[in-house]
Design an enzyme around this catalytic site. Structure first.
Site, PDB file in Angstrom:
ATOM      1  N   GLU A 199       0.889  -1.309  -0.108  1.00 45.33           N
ATOM      2  CA  GLU A 199      -0.102  -0.094   0.024  1.00 45.33           C
ATOM      3  C   GLU A 199       0.839   1.210  -0.063  1.00 45.33           C
ATOM      4  OE1 GLU A 199      -3.416   2.009   3.058  1.00 45.33           O
ATOM      5  OE2 GLU A 199      -2.062   0.418   3.675  1.00 45.33           O
ATOM      6  N   LYS A 211      -9.423   2.353  -2.563  1.00 45.68           N
ATOM      7  CA  LYS A 211      -9.756   1.722  -1.412  1.00 45.68           C
ATOM      8  C   LYS A 211     -11.189   2.663  -0.803  1.00 45.68           C
ATOM      9  CE  LYS A 211      -7.748   1.379   3.402  1.00 45.68           C
ATOM     10  NZ  LYS A 211      -6.614   2.063   4.113  1.00 45.68           N
ATOM     11  N   CYS A 235      -5.310  -2.957   3.204  1.00 45.40           N
ATOM     12  CA  CYS A 235      -5.181  -2.827   4.841  1.00 45.40           C
ATOM     13  C   CYS A 235      -6.355  -2.701   5.778  1.00 45.40           C
ATOM     14  CB  CYS A 235      -4.273  -1.248   4.829  1.00 45.40           C
ATOM     15  SG  CYS A 235      -3.632  -1.137   6.234  1.00 45.40           S
TER      16      CYS A 235
END
Length: 536
Positions: A291, A346, A398
């Protein structure tokens, strides 16, 4: 409670009466609730003590036994607070000394309120038939609103996340995280009821038999499912490399170190490429970066050349600049010939890390906002399943690992492999990375897929479809992993049921609480009527 020592024998010298005081019962119960909450914390990664979780809930159930709502709320709150305070200490590493302990304390207190409410509501269902089941339903049901509030939800510390291995894990393939959590709590509550009944009655009765079933059936069901967990390839295999470039251990200050993260990731990628060319490791079919490994503001000849040198596609974790000046936390499919292609952004952003809720209020107490930070923009779920390296790869980033829907949506979109880029460097050498890896292990079983975790500074890992870790890295080391993973197409029952499992358990819990309220109301009316007849 006080005990007065008896008077002396006649003729003996007079002694003043002595009183021996014992701790009040509420204090002992509070201590037991706190001890149970800490035992619950110890069941979480990096410790492989999954069996402590049902014992912790057994302790909580014994504390709540015979209590009323207000006392149940207090004991549940104590349990939750002692659990969350050590579980979330990684927030102190993330925020650093500028913030002090207040965000950590505030979040722990807010989350403990959910356990307090659970403790209170469990007292309402305690007189229903099959009380251990209703109590377990109530506790698991309150994990659903915790995924919504505060700040868009914070499901960290869900019961299922304590079970990346052990007897209960296979249940994830049937009902996902909600069913695993229910099984753990039901086992604990069943053990508590069994112990209490045997102590009070000392003989087998119907409630004792049900308590024994509640304690044993989830364990037996989980163990029986282990042979059914599929791990074999159904559409070939893929060799995947994940690059961990490492980062300085400076917490939130990493926001200003984008160049360092990029340089480290490129350097480790070049070391991996040299090892591949020397024949020391297998040539990968897919390369994965972690990420936010690099900013992307336009054409990037350096990444183009690096991916071309590998000669295989890459998934590049990037902070992607939008035309309006905002940014998105993204993963970009990078082709060795055509360059950047599909991009996933995301969806579930980290509050106070990637965006700031109630910004005007937060500015009064948050020095972070003095840096004129700009909120990231969440994605809309597009391109979560990408066509790359000759297969379909599902991506979630994440923090999204803690939520049920990202991985489920990816698999429903046809993903045969799951990839989780993450940047846990913000959280220092805390337990946070291992806690998150435990979630990925649960997701592997839940969806019957291999999961590749690619971290900036660790822990990166390759997880098999049965939740076992086939290879992993350490914290704050520059390293790479190359592993061969099976590609699977079969969907689990958990995937097919989707959110219906969670909402079904929530509906049952609401029905149980309503039934408990009706029963309590009728009991009070009956008692009042009996008292009135006696007075007449």
């Amino acid at each position: 409670m006080a005990v007065t020592v008896a008077d002396p024998e006649p003729g003996a010298p007079h002694q003043p009466a002595r009183t021996r005081r014992f701790p009040p019962a509420w204090l002992l119960r509070t201590a037991a609730a706190c001890a149970s909450g800490f035992a619950y914390y110890l069941s979480f990664a990096p410790r492989p003590l999954w069996w402590l979780a049902p014992l912790a809930f057994a302790g909580l159930a014994l504390v709540l036994r015979g209590r009323r709502f207000r006392a149940g709320f207090g004991y549940g709150f104590a349990f939750g607070l002692v659990f969350f305070l050590p579980l979330l200490t990684w927030l102190l590493d993330f925020l650093g000394p500028d913030f002090g302990p207040w965000p950590w304390l505030g979040l722990s207190l807010a989350l403990a309120l959910y356990h307090g409410l659970a403790g209170g509501l469990i007292t309402l269902v305690s007189r229903l038939p099959a009380a251990p089941l209703w109590g377990a339903l109530v506790l698991i049901a309150l994990e659903t609103p915790r995924a919504w509030f505060p700040f868009g939800g914070f499901p960290w510390g869900r019961v299922a996340f304590s079970q990346p291995e052990g007897a209960f894990l296979p249940l994830a393939s049937i009902g996902g995280a909600p069913l695993v959590g229910l099984a753990v709590v039901l086992t604990g509550f069943g053990l508590a009821t069994l112990a209490a009944r045997l102590w009070d009655v000392r003989k087998l009765t119907r409630p004792v038999v049900f308590a024994a079933l509640a304690a044993l059936l989830p364990v037996v069901a989980g163990l029986a499912l282990w042979p059914a967990i599929g791990t074999g390839a159904q559409d070939g295999e893929l060799t995947v490399a994940t690059v961990q470039g490492n980062a300085p251990d400076i917490g939130l200050a990493l926001q200003g170190q984008r160049t360092v993260l990029r340089d480290n990731t490129i350097a480790e990628s070049e070391r991996l490429l040299a090892a591949v060319r020397a024949g020391k490791v297998a040539k990968p079919d897919l390369v994965v970066w972690p990420e936010s490994a690099t900013p992307v503001t336009g054409p990037d000849p350096q990444v183009d050349q690096l991916v071309a040198n590998f000669g295989v596609p890459a998934l590049i974790g990037a902070v992607y600049a939008l035309p309006d000046g905002h940014v998105q936390n993204s993963v970009i499919a990078w082709d060795p010939r055509t360059g950047p292609g599909e991009r996933y952004a995301k969806q579930q952003l980290v509050p106070f890390g990637e965006y700031v809720p109630a910004r005007k209020v937060a500015q009064l107490v948050t020095p972070f906002l003095d840096q004129e930070t700009v909120d990231m923009v969440p994605g809309d779920g597009a391109n979560q399943t990408m066509d790359v390296a000759g297969t379909k790869v599902g991506v979630f980033i994440c923090y999204e690992t803690a939520f049920d829907y990202p991985a489920r949506d990816a698999v429903r979109g046809g993903a045969e492999l799951l990839v989780v880029p993450t940047n846990n460097a913000w959280y220092g050498r805390s337990e946070m990375s291992e806690q998150q890896l435990a979630m990925s292990r649960l997701r592997a079983v839940e969806h019957g897929r291999s999961v590749v975790v690619s971290a900036v500074s660790g822990v990166s890992a390759v997880v098999a479809p049965d939740g076992s870790v086939t290879s992993s890295t350490g914290l704050f080391t520059a390293d790479s992993l190359v592993g061969r993973v099976p590609l699977r197409t079969q969907t689990t029952l958990s995937d097919r049921l989707g959110a219906w499992t969670e909402y079904g358990l929530l509906a049952l819990a609401i029905a149980g609480v309503a039934g408990g309220l009706v029963l309590r109301f009728r009991t009070r009316r009956t008692s009042a009527g009996t008292a009135g007849e006696a007075a007449d």
